[in-house]
Design a protein around this motif. Structure first.
Motif, mmCIF file in Angstrom:
data_model
loop_
_atom_site.group_PDB
_atom_site.id
_atom_site.type_symbol
_atom_site.label_atom_id
_atom_site.label_comp_id
_atom_site.label_asym_id
_atom_site.label_seq_id
_atom_site.Cartn_x
_atom_site.Cartn_y
_atom_site.Cartn_z
ATOM 1 N N THR A 1 39.448 30.017 41.649
ATOM 2 C CA THR A 1 39.155 30.939 40.544
ATOM 3 C C THR A 1 38.231 32.044 41.029
ATOM 4 O OG1 THR A 1 37.222 29.639 39.931
ATOM 5 C CG2 THR A 1 39.298 29.056 38.863
ATOM 6 N N THR B 1 33.485 31.018 38.282
ATOM 7 C CA THR B 1 34.124 30.781 36.971
ATOM 8 C C THR B 1 34.997 29.523 37.031
ATOM 9 O OG1 THR B 1 36.156 32.017 37.427
ATOM 10 C CG2 THR B 1 34.268 33.281 36.592
ATOM 11 N N PHE C 1 40.579 30.149 33.772
ATOM 12 C CA PHE C 1 40.789 30.834 32.488
ATOM 13 C C PHE C 1 39.561 30.751 31.569
ATOM 14 C CE2 PHE C 1 45.234 29.926 33.726
ATOM 15 C CZ PHE C 1 45.657 31.265 33.844
ATOM 16 N N THR D 1 37.063 32.900 31.813
ATOM 17 C CA THR D 1 36.770 34.310 31.487
ATOM 18 C C THR D 1 38.041 35.118 31.750
ATOM 19 O OG1 THR D 1 36.159 34.949 33.720
ATOM 20 C CG2 THR D 1 34.417 33.959 32.368
ATOM 21 N N GLU D 2 37.953 36.396 31.485
ATOM 22 C CA GLU D 2 39.116 37.244 31.765
ATOM 23 C C GLU D 2 39.064 37.804 33.183
ATOM 24 O OE1 GLU D 2 39.705 40.178 28.745
ATOM 25 O OE2 GLU D 2 40.122 38.665 27.209
ATOM 26 N N THR E 1 39.538 38.388 37.072
ATOM 27 C CA THR E 1 40.710 38.156 37.939
ATOM 28 C C THR E 1 40.291 38.339 39.393
ATOM 29 O OG1 THR E 1 41.310 40.473 37.590
ATOM 30 C CG2 THR E 1 42.453 38.822 36.232
ATOM 31 N N LEU F 1 48.778 34.652 36.968
ATOM 32 C CA LEU F 1 48.021 35.665 36.233
ATOM 33 C C LEU F 1 48.181 35.373 34.748
ATOM 34 C CD1 LEU F 1 46.401 38.357 36.113
ATOM 35 C CD2 LEU F 1 48.600 39.557 36.024
ATOM 36 N N GLY G 1 47.421 36.512 30.620
ATOM 37 C CA GLY G 1 47.193 37.710 29.815
ATOM 38 C C GLY G 1 47.943 37.630 28.502
ATOM 39 N N ARG H 1 46.650 41.417 41.125
ATOM 40 C CA ARG H 1 45.569 40.516 40.713
ATOM 41 C C ARG H 1 46.155 39.201 40.204
ATOM 42 N NH1 ARG H 1 40.411 42.126 39.742
ATOM 43 N NH2 ARG H 1 39.939 44.251 40.412
ATOM 44 N N SER I 1 44.715 35.439 38.087
ATOM 45 C CA SER I 1 43.588 34.775 37.403
ATOM 46 C C SER I 1 43.196 33.499 38.139
ATOM 47 C CB SER I 1 43.992 34.380 35.982
ATOM 48 O OG SER I 1 44.505 35.478 35.293
#
Lengths: 404, 230
Positions: A59, A63, A66, A68-69, A71, A95, A97, A219, A221
């Protein structure tokens, strides 16, 4: 003959025996449920993490997946670097979103219309994805393919085969999307880490990256990695983290340890309630056996006068306790499983939980241990009262019985 | 007298009652030969039942020796005394004391099962014994389905299960009406005629008269013994 005597003795007071068995069964069911709860969430979480065999989660530094947002940039190079490592067997970039489903005939230019539905989207590489299993239809095979869950189809009013106008990268100030695309729903899937009620879709990673515009370009996640057989997971995790300072590497064991820490209250509660139910089972059998023995001291004295050994008298009464405990444990097993299923269904409706997460997990070894302990305590419960009765002076007891 | 099956020498049995002691049996000496039928009679509290319990190794003498078939019953540890009761003596109680949950046949089989007699053999012997006491057709009945006399017959069959050297009966007709009691007396007579040594404690005159020897007790001592040597 001892077995016959024990069975006959239990049959003599059928209602009492039945009530005792039911009491032990309730106690056994509670004990089983507590054992299932104590280890269930941990096991369920472990199974969830390892559903596709990925032991490492990478990650953005500091973090959780998932959480945080945030990437990770340079996803292509990072993925390639990881795939080049000999100690990793597979790497799956993901990723996340939001994906909006636009109403049919929405204008291509100008202010974005309100969406028909909003879903959490996962951009994945289908060949190595570890986030879902196909339930119907086909998997992602082309850039315009979309796999969804049932909640999404309901929310969007869509069916497999429909073509949907979708967009991502919504800018609330400009009320516009970074990109729009027409995708075809090719299949339905069960998403492992999504709540059942959460609309979710999967689409090819490059498509979602493109849909999210500049903030999604190259990018991801999260990356999931499967360690090659024989390699030490923790050693690989540490090596990956050293080699890629932009990421945090979390192993299944680390994640489980964190979960275990958070679930320690549950386990303590389960342990205490389990111990109480065990004690109740023990006391129930002890009470019943003691009452039964006290009623039969004369009968026991006669058996002893006829030449039945003390040990055999004890065995016979212990058999009665064992029969109560084992019958109760057997019924308790069925009752406990049914209760656990019912409670699991209630708890699984908690919002935000993955659909495949269970609170109560039947682990045979732990269940047999618990029920075996209950049965043993029932057997032990009969030892003292029976030994005491078998040790009473025969002549004195016979005399008292004759007078009584 | 044949060689004695049982021999009591200066047997005493005292009980602690509060701070003091009560002597139930006070220096009884007695020999009973093989094949004898002895009735021990006397008023209530004279020590008859205590004497019977001492003979059957369900109680221990405070002093003196009790020998059955040469073995010192009082010196036996518990396990040995249990085995002795199983194989050497048969008990018949005033209140029958059959196991209420077992059938008549199972009650008779009980001591044999304890003595590890093979199942088939004990079934056969139980059938024979029930036939002997006149209950061949009642083997599958439970005690509650039998009359008092029938229950006592089952109890006698049970006492004979392991072919004991000595049959001890404590008021075997005490709970029965006169006619049924007479049937039991007749059965005991038949048993004795077939070679069983019997010691019976009784208040029942007809039973005492049927015995070949009467030992009369009072206050824990033998007051009169019709079979005593001059």
């Amino acid at each position: 003959m001892r077995l016959r005597l024990a069975a006959a003795s239990l049959q003599r007071h059928r209602t009492r025996t039945l009530l005792a068995v039911l009491g032990v069964a309730v106690s056994a069911a509670l004990l089983l449920d507590m054992v299932m709860l104590a280890g269930g969430m941990r096991e369920s979480f472990r199974d969830l993490l390892l559903v596709r065999g990925y032991q490492l989660r990478l990650t953005p530094r500091g973090t959780l997946p998932f959480d945080t947002e945030a990437t990770i940039a340079g996803a292509a190079d990072l993925t390639a670097a990881l795939r080049a490592r000999p100690d990793l067997a597979a790497v799956s970039p993901i990723l996340g979103g939001q994906l909006h489903v636009l109403p049919a005939g929405a204008p291509a230019q100008g202010e974005a219309p309100p969406p028909r539905a909003v879903a959490f989207a996962l951009g994945v590489e289908p060949a190595v994805q570890g986030d879902y299993e196909l339930a119907s239809g086909a998997d992602l095979a082309a850039a315009d393919h979309l796999v969804t869950n049932e909640a999404f189809l309901r929310a969007a009013g869509a069916r497999v085969g429909d073509t949907l106008d979708v967009a991502a990268g919504f800018d609330p100030q400009l009320r516009s999307y970074a990109a729009r695309r027409r995708l075809v729903v090719v299949g339905t899937a069960r998403f492992f880490y999504m709540p059942a009620e959460q609309p979710a879709v999967a689409l090819p990673l490059p498509v979602l990256q493109a849909l999210r515009g500049p903030e999604g370009a190259d990018r991801v996640s999260l990356l999931m990695a499967r360690v090659r057989d024989g390699a030490d997971v923790e050693a690989v995790r540490a090596a990956v983290e050293r080699g890629q300072p932009r990421v945090s590497a979390i192993s299944t064991a680390t994640a489980l340890a964190q979960v275990e820490q958070r679930l320690s209250y549950f386990r303590q509660l389960a342990f205490v309630l389990g111990a109480i139910s065990l004690a109740i089972g023990f006391l129930l059998v002890t009470t019943l056996v003691t009452v039964s023995v006290n009623e039969r001291v004369g009968e026991i004295a006669v058996l002893r006068a006829l030449g039945v050994s003390k040990g055999h008298v004890v065995q016979q009464i212990v058999l009665e306790g064992a029969a109560l405990s084992l019958s109760g444990a057997a019924i308790g097993l069925a009752l406990g499983l049914a209760t656990a299923r019912y409670l699991n269904a209630i708890l699984s409706d908690f919002p935000g939980l993955p659909a495949s997460f269970d609170f109560f997990v039947f682990q045979p070894a732990a269940a047999w241990r618990a029920l075996g302990l209950l049965a043993l305590s029932g057997i032990a419960a009969g030892v003292y009262p029976s030994w005491r009765a078998a040790s009473l002076p025969i002549a004195g007891t016979l005399r008292e019985e004759a007078v009584g | 007298m044949n060689h004695p099956v049982l021999s009591l020498h200066d047997v005493r049995r005292e009980y602690r009652v509060g701070a003091g002691t009560v002597a139930a049996v006070r220096g009884v000496s007695l020999d009973v030969g093989a094949g004898e039928w002895v009735a021990v009679v006397g008023p209530s509290g004279c020590g008859k039942s205590t004497l019977l319990h001492l003979l059957g190794a369900v109680d221990r003498a405070t002093a003196g020796t009790v020998r059955v078939n040469g073995a010192d019953v009082g010196a036996m540890p518990d396990a040995e005394a249990t085995a002795f009761r199983l194989r050497t003596v048969g008990f018949v109680f005033q209140r029958f004391y059959l196991m209420p949950t077992l059938t008549a046949r199972e009650n008779v089989e009980l001591p044999m099962a304890e003595a590890r007699v093979p199942t088939r053999e004990r079934r056969e012997r139980a059938r024979e014994l029930l036939a002997y006491v006149g209950l061949g057709a009642r083997g599958d009945h439970r005690p509650a389905q039998l009359s008092g006399g029938e229950q006592q017959r089952v109890a006698i069959a049970r006492a004979l299960a392991n072919r004991p050297a000595l049959l001890l009966a404590d008021e075997p007709t005490g709970e029965l009406d006169a006619r049924t009691g007479a049937e039991i007396v007749e059965l005991l007579g038949r048993l004795n005629a077939d070679g069983t040594t019997i010691v019976v404690v009784t208040h029942d005159d007809s039973l005492a008269r049927a015995a070949r020897r009467v030992v009369r007790m009072r206050d824990g001592v033998v007051e009169d013994d019709s079979g005593a040597r001059p």
